[in-house]
Design a protein around this motif. Sequence first.
Motif, PDB file in Angstrom:
ATOM      1  N   ILE A  69      -0.179   8.486   2.972  1.00 39.30           N
ATOM      2  CA  ILE A  69      -1.450   8.095   2.354  1.00 39.30           C
ATOM      3  C   ILE A  69      -1.755   9.049   1.201  1.00 39.30           C
ATOM      4  CG2 ILE A  69      -2.855   9.469   3.944  1.00 39.30           C
ATOM      5  CD1 ILE A  69      -4.983   7.228   3.779  1.00 39.30           C
ATOM      6  N   SER A  70      -2.317   8.500   0.125  1.00 36.14           N
ATOM      7  CA  SER A  70      -2.691   9.327  -1.019  1.00 36.14           C
ATOM      8  C   SER A  70      -3.852   8.672  -1.746  1.00 36.14           C
ATOM      9  CB  SER A  70      -1.509   9.511  -1.975  1.00 36.14           C
ATOM     10  OG  SER A  70      -1.103   8.259  -2.509  1.00 36.14           O
ATOM     11  N   GLY A  71      -4.474   9.427  -2.633  1.00 36.57           N
ATOM     12  CA  GLY A  71      -5.597   8.897  -3.394  1.00 36.57           C
ATOM     13  C   GLY A  71      -5.496   9.269  -4.853  1.00 36.57           C
ATOM     14  N   ASP A  72      -5.994   8.382  -5.718  1.00 36.77           N
ATOM     15  CA  ASP A  72      -6.026   8.618  -7.155  1.00 36.77           C
ATOM     16  C   ASP A  72      -7.483   8.556  -7.588  1.00 36.77           C
ATOM     17  OD1 ASP A  72      -6.035   8.377  -9.964  1.00 36.77           O
ATOM     18  OD2 ASP A  72      -4.083   7.391  -9.964  1.00 36.77           O
ATOM     19  N   ASN A  73      -8.067   9.722  -7.878  1.00 36.35           N
ATOM     20  CA  ASN A  73      -9.487   9.765  -8.227  1.00 36.35           C
ATOM     21  C   ASN A  73      -9.776   9.007  -9.521  1.00 36.35           C
ATOM     22  OD1 ASN A  73     -10.623  11.402  -6.075  1.00 36.35           O
ATOM     23  ND2 ASN A  73      -9.412  13.073  -6.918  1.00 36.35           N
ATOM     24  N   ALA A  74      -8.875   9.087 -10.465  1.00 35.86           N
ATOM     25  CA  ALA A  74      -9.100   8.434 -11.761  1.00 35.86           C
ATOM     26  C   ALA A  74      -9.189   6.918 -11.611  1.00 35.86           C
ATOM     27  CB  ALA A  74      -7.995   8.806 -12.732  1.00 35.86           C
ATOM     28  N   LYS A  75      -8.407   6.377 -10.669  1.00 39.27           N
ATOM     29  CA  LYS A  75      -8.397   4.925 -10.446  1.00 39.27           C
ATOM     30  C   LYS A  75      -9.286   4.527  -9.271  1.00 39.27           C
ATOM     31  CE  LYS A  75      -3.778   4.225 -12.359  1.00 39.27           C
ATOM     32  NZ  LYS A  75      -2.416   3.686 -12.131  1.00 39.27           N
ATOM     33  N   ASN A  76      -9.867   5.518  -8.602  1.00 45.46           N
ATOM     34  CA  ASN A  76     -10.692   5.275  -7.420  1.00 45.46           C
ATOM     35  C   ASN A  76      -9.967   4.355  -6.432  1.00 45.46           C
ATOM     36  OD1 ASN A  76     -13.057   6.114  -6.160  1.00 45.46           O
ATOM     37  ND2 ASN A  76     -14.181   4.258  -6.727  1.00 45.46           N
ATOM     38  N   THR A  77      -8.724   4.725  -6.171  1.00 49.05           N
ATOM     39  CA  THR A  77      -7.841   3.900  -5.358  1.00 49.05           C
ATOM     40  C   THR A  77      -7.135   4.765  -4.319  1.00 49.05           C
ATOM     41  OG1 THR A  77      -7.477   2.348  -7.182  1.00 49.05           O
ATOM     42  CG2 THR A  77      -5.845   2.340  -5.412  1.00 49.05           C
ATOM     43  N   VAL A  78      -7.011   4.228  -3.124  1.00 48.66           N
ATOM     44  CA  VAL A  78      -6.266   4.878  -2.047  1.00 48.66           C
ATOM     45  C   VAL A  78      -5.001   4.064  -1.798  1.00 48.66           C
ATOM     46  CG1 VAL A  78      -6.322   5.600   0.369  1.00 48.66           C
ATOM     47  CG2 VAL A  78      -8.379   5.778  -1.043  1.00 48.66           C
ATOM     48  N   TYR A  79      -3.890   4.748  -1.601  1.00 50.21           N
ATOM     49  CA  TYR A  79      -2.600   4.087  -1.421  1.00 50.21           C
ATOM     50  C   TYR A  79      -2.029   4.382  -0.044  1.00 50.21           C
ATOM     51  CZ  TYR A  79      -2.825   3.909  -6.529  1.00 50.21           C
ATOM     52  OH  TYR A  79      -3.214   3.697  -7.828  1.00 50.21           O
ATOM     53  N   LEU A  80      -1.188   3.470   0.410  1.00 48.21           N
ATOM     54  CA  LEU A  80      -0.372   3.714   1.595  1.00 48.21           C
ATOM     55  C   LEU A  80       1.056   3.340   1.236  1.00 48.21           C
ATOM     56  CD1 LEU A  80      -0.401   4.578   4.611  1.00 48.21           C
ATOM     57  CD2 LEU A  80      -0.407   2.131   5.169  1.00 48.21           C
ATOM     58  N   GLN A  81       1.894   4.353   1.062  1.00 49.31           N
ATOM     59  CA  GLN A  81       3.316   4.124   0.798  1.00 49.31           C
ATOM     60  C   GLN A  81       4.017   3.955   2.134  1.00 49.31           C
ATOM     61  OE1 GLN A  81       5.125   3.931  -2.242  1.00 49.31           O
ATOM     62  NE2 GLN A  81       6.716   3.238  -0.820  1.00 49.31           N
ATOM     63  N   THR A  82       4.660   2.811   2.314  1.00 52.71           N
ATOM     64  CA  THR A  82       5.348   2.530   3.575  1.00 52.71           C
ATOM     65  C   THR A  82       6.841   2.434   3.303  1.00 52.71           C
ATOM     66  OG1 THR A  82       5.203   0.117   3.381  1.00 52.71           O
ATOM     67  CG2 THR A  82       3.328   1.229   4.347  1.00 52.71           C
ATOM     68  N   ASN A  83       7.618   3.279   3.969  1.00 48.29           N
ATOM     69  CA  ASN A  83       9.078   3.315   3.819  1.00 48.29           C
ATOM     70  C   ASN A  83       9.749   3.058   5.163  1.00 48.29           C
ATOM     71  OD1 ASN A  83       8.765   4.094   1.080  1.00 48.29           O
ATOM     72  ND2 ASN A  83       8.704   6.262   1.668  1.00 48.29           N
ATOM     73  N   SER A  84      11.020   2.723   5.108  1.00 48.87           N
ATOM     74  CA  SER A  84      11.811   2.485   6.323  1.00 48.87           C
ATOM     75  C   SER A  84      11.081   1.546   7.280  1.00 48.87           C
ATOM     76  CB  SER A  84      12.109   3.821   7.027  1.00 48.87           C
ATOM     77  OG  SER A  84      12.808   4.695   6.159  1.00 48.87           O
ATOM     78  N   LEU A  85      10.607   0.448   6.734  1.00 52.55           N
ATOM     79  CA  LEU A  85       9.807  -0.477   7.524  1.00 52.55           C
ATOM     80  C   LEU A  85      10.617  -1.118   8.649  1.00 52.55           C
ATOM     81  CD1 LEU A  85       7.742  -2.010   4.622  1.00 52.55           C
ATOM     82  CD2 LEU A  85       6.763  -0.974   6.675  1.00 52.55           C
ATOM     83  N   LYS A  86       9.924  -1.358   9.752  1.00 50.50           N
ATOM     84  CA  LYS A  86      10.526  -1.960  10.937  1.00 50.50           C
ATOM     85  C   LYS A  86       9.780  -3.258  11.269  1.00 50.50           C
ATOM     86  CE  LYS A  86      11.115   2.697  12.861  1.00 50.50           C
ATOM     87  NZ  LYS A  86      10.793   3.583  14.018  1.00 50.50           N
ATOM     88  N   PRO A  87      10.405  -4.166  11.982  1.00 59.07           N
ATOM     89  CA  PRO A  87       9.694  -5.384  12.389  1.00 59.07           C
ATOM     90  C   PRO A  87       8.391  -5.084  13.140  1.00 59.07           C
ATOM     91  CG  PRO A  87      12.038  -5.680  12.721  1.00 59.07           C
ATOM     92  CD  PRO A  87      11.846  -4.244  12.307  1.00 59.07           C
ATOM     93  N   ASP A  88       8.352  -3.988  13.899  1.00 56.08           N
ATOM     94  CA  ASP A  88       7.132  -3.616  14.629  1.00 56.08           C
ATOM     95  C   ASP A  88       5.991  -3.221  13.702  1.00 56.08           C
ATOM     96  OD1 ASP A  88       8.613  -2.024  17.601  1.00 56.08           O
ATOM     97  OD2 ASP A  88       8.267  -4.129  17.052  1.00 56.08           O
TER      98      ASP A  88
END
Length: 123
Positions: A69-88
């Motif tokens: 999880i990360s945030g960009d104050n300039a864009k007022n946006t919060v991100y969730l980077q998801t890697n190695s995704l699984k069916p679950d």
Amino acid sequence: QVQLVESGGGLVQAGGSLKLSCVVSGRTFSNYAMGWFRQAPGKEREFVAGISRSGATRSADSVKGRFTISGDNAKNTVYLQTNSLKPDDTAVYYCAASNSLGLPSGRYAYTNWGQGTQVTVSS
């Protein structure tokens, strides 16, 4: 009143990645603890990751080392980077805001929610 709009979900093969975005409007997201939750069919909504007002982060054991999880104050946006995704990991992913001074993982500490974005991981 703060409004949250998620995007970035989709269909991905196992092992793939997606970057989810949560655009915050109405107030600056750093005034809140922000969380990502997910809910699969027939299951309870569960905490995935969160970022506090001070920028501290934590994630659920099930996604540790794979999601960030990360945030960009300039864009007022919060991100969730998801890697190695699984069916679950297949679920509707929600962004949420809490007035807590800490970083709660319980869903009832969060008072504002987005509409959700679907993530589907195929095997």
